[in-house]
Design an enzyme around this catalytic site. Structure first.
Site, PDB file in Angstrom:
ATOM      1  N   SER A   1     -10.782  -6.507   9.768  1.00  0.00           N
ATOM      2  CA  SER A   1     -11.934  -5.874   9.131  1.00  0.00           C
ATOM      3  C   SER A   1     -12.634  -6.936   8.313  1.00  0.00           C
ATOM      4  CB  SER A   1     -11.454  -4.730   8.225  1.00  0.00           C
ATOM      5  OG  SER A   1     -12.543  -4.105   7.592  1.00  0.00           O
TER       6      SER A   1
ATOM      7  N   GLU B   1      -7.322  -0.605  14.665  1.00  0.00           N
ATOM      8  CA  GLU B   1      -7.867  -1.676  13.834  1.00  0.00           C
ATOM      9  C   GLU B   1      -6.845  -2.783  13.597  1.00  0.00           C
ATOM     10  OE1 GLU B   1      -8.572  -2.720   9.262  1.00  0.00           O
ATOM     11  OE2 GLU B   1      -8.751  -0.590   9.754  1.00  0.00           O
TER      12      GLU B   1
ATOM     13  N   ARG C   1       0.364  -6.194  11.524  1.00  0.00           N
ATOM     14  CA  ARG C   1       0.041  -5.168  12.520  1.00  0.00           C
ATOM     15  C   ARG C   1      -0.253  -5.766  13.895  1.00  0.00           C
ATOM     16  NH1 ARG C   1      -4.366  -0.358  11.641  1.00  0.00           N
ATOM     17  NH2 ARG C   1      -2.866   0.246  10.043  1.00  0.00           N
TER      18      ARG C   1
ATOM     19  N   ARG D   1       0.844  -1.202   0.000  1.00  0.00           N
ATOM     20  CA  ARG D   1       0.000   0.000   0.000  1.00  0.00           C
ATOM     21  C   ARG D   1       0.873   1.244   0.000  1.00  0.00           C
ATOM     22  NH1 ARG D   1      -4.920  -1.879   4.135  1.00  0.00           N
ATOM     23  NH2 ARG D   1      -5.395  -3.781   2.949  1.00  0.00           N
TER      24      ARG D   1
ATOM     25  N   ARG E   1       1.462   1.582  10.244  1.00  0.00           N
ATOM     26  CA  ARG E   1       1.035   1.975   8.898  1.00  0.00           C
ATOM     27  C   ARG E   1       2.271   1.947   7.987  1.00  0.00           C
ATOM     28  NH1 ARG E   1      -3.574   5.085   7.498  1.00  0.00           N
ATOM     29  NH2 ARG E   1      -3.821   5.741   9.660  1.00  0.00           N
TER      30      ARG E   1
END
Length: 420
Positions: free
Chosen positions: A348, A345, A385, A258, A273
């Protein structure tokens, strides 16, 4: 894309969905107008084409003036047929282009509003209480010889890192445990390609407003995936599945990429991130009428994994304005990070209904043998993460970290000790 039949029969549903997302609902009128004009042009084309065929059969039996008149009419019809066909194709192209920009219909019951308007469903587990000043995951990772951000930046740039030693073992153990859980639940394990064609990325809804977050290789016209959801959604593109065997469930282990465009200055410390990480993703193809219950099953499997690593977490129902393009409903699980004093988070799960399946032409035959679009769903089962939350919540005063009991057989250690 959204279903045109639903749009025609219940346009207010799309209007309400657009408002729930904070989007312009005037697109509904534009879609209805284009659809009406396209259908009208198609009807004219079909009527003229039928007359053209009829005259073609009559000409061979006619003679004299009658034949000359029929030939003139046939010539005139040929021009009209060509014009009507061109108009129908032009309007169909405009309609398709606009449809690709319209996000999925928000599921009834999803909260309205933006990023901060989620609804708390539950909080699970007890937040740790320390009798010492807790260290954040990067400081712990460096003490353990587990995370090397400095050399990651040297080799690849900012937001890259090395997992080494117990850090690598922790990630491999975590993802292996997730994959084993998925296999035991009946998922087919997959290691998919991480480079995909534009139609695969577009079909899953990751171009358009998300294009800036995706790595593109222009010379090859391929995209690096940000989640194995993309190749797994495209896996059955242009296929008709066995309706009696649904749901099809896959668990994909992949490296994800990403660009994190627009996130400058956010979460620059550590591995929260980053540009590259690994993930085990659940993916399900289900009957539309079963999608809601399948969504709740995916959430339950995520909660089962979080219980195994003994993390305090909460489950939230994401508001319409914070949903991705493809999602009709999304639940997030957020783990507690002690040094940040907040939940972050870690999983998801999204119900994408028939949105991706229409774009990718994934169908099944119903009980009458008619092809229908499936529903697609996805859910994170573990990702890099999680390491941040595991380190922070299970740390001890000397900088060591207790490995959660269920994870120990996969890591091969009970405690991660600081490197001397």
């Amino acid at each position: 894309m959204i279903d045109l039949r639903t749009l025609r029969e219940d346009p207010d549903r799309l209007r309400a969905s657009q408002r729930a997302r904070g989007e312009d609902d005037s697109v509904v009128e534009t879609l209805l107008d284009l659809d009406s004009r396209r259908r009208g042009a198609l009807s004219r084309f079909e009527t003229l084409r039928a007359e053209q065929k009829s005259i073609g059969k009559t000409v061979s039996r006619a003679s004299g003036d009658e034949k000359a008149a029929l030939l003139d009419r046939a010539k005139d019809l040929a021009a009209q047929v060509k014009s009507a066909e061109s108009e129908a194709e032009k309007l169909a192209g405009e309609l398709d282009n606009l449809l690709y920009t319209v996000p999925n219909l928000v599921e009834e019951g999803a909260p309205a509003g933006g990023e901060d308007d989620f609804v708390l469903i539950e909080e699970v587990g007890e937040k740790p209480s320390f009798d010492f000043e807790p260290k954040d995951h990067l400081e712990l990772g460096e003490l353990l010889g587990a995370i090397d951000m400095e050399r990651g930046a040297k080799v690849s740039g900012s937001r890259f890192f090395f997992l080494r030693g117990v850090g690598a073992r922790l990630q491999l153990g975590l993802l292996n445990m997730a994959m084993q859980q998925a296999i035991e639940a009946g998922f087919i394990p997959m290691i998919p390609p991480v480079l995909v064609k534009p139609e695969s990325m577009k079909g899953t809804g990751f171009l358009g407003e998300h294009a800036s977050e995706v790595y593109h290789l222009p010379e090859d016209d391929l995209f690096l995936v940000g989640t194995s959801e993309v190749p797994m959604a495209a896996y059955h593109a242009d296929e008709i599945l066995d309706g009696g065997s649904l749901p099809y469930r896959y668990a994909g282990w992949s490296t994800c990429f990403r660009r994190e465009a627009g996130s400058y200055g956010k979460d620059t410390r550590g591995i929260i991130r980053v540009h590259q990480f690994d993930k085990v993703e659940m993916f399900s193809y289900a009957r539309p009428e079963d999608a809601h219950e399948e969504h709740l099953r995916l959430l339950d499997w995520e909660k089962e994994m979080l219980a195994k690593v003994e993390l305090p977490y909460r489950v939230i129902d994401i508001a319409g304005g914070d949903l991705g393009v493809s999602a009709a409903r999304k639940f997030d699980c957020e783990a507690w990070l002690p040094t940040q004093g907040q939940y972050r988070e870690v999983t998801s799960t999204s119900n994408c209904t028939g949105f991706q399946a229409r774009r990718l032409a994934v169908r099944y035959r119903d009980k009458d043998g008619k092809p229908q679009h499936v529903a697609t769903l996805n859910g994170t089962l573990a990702t890099t993460r999680w390491i941040a939350a595991i380190l922070e919540n299970h740390q001890q005063a000397d900088g060591s970290v207790v490995v959660p009991k269920a994870l120990r057989p996969y890591v091969g250690l009970d405690v991660l000790e600081p490197v001397k």
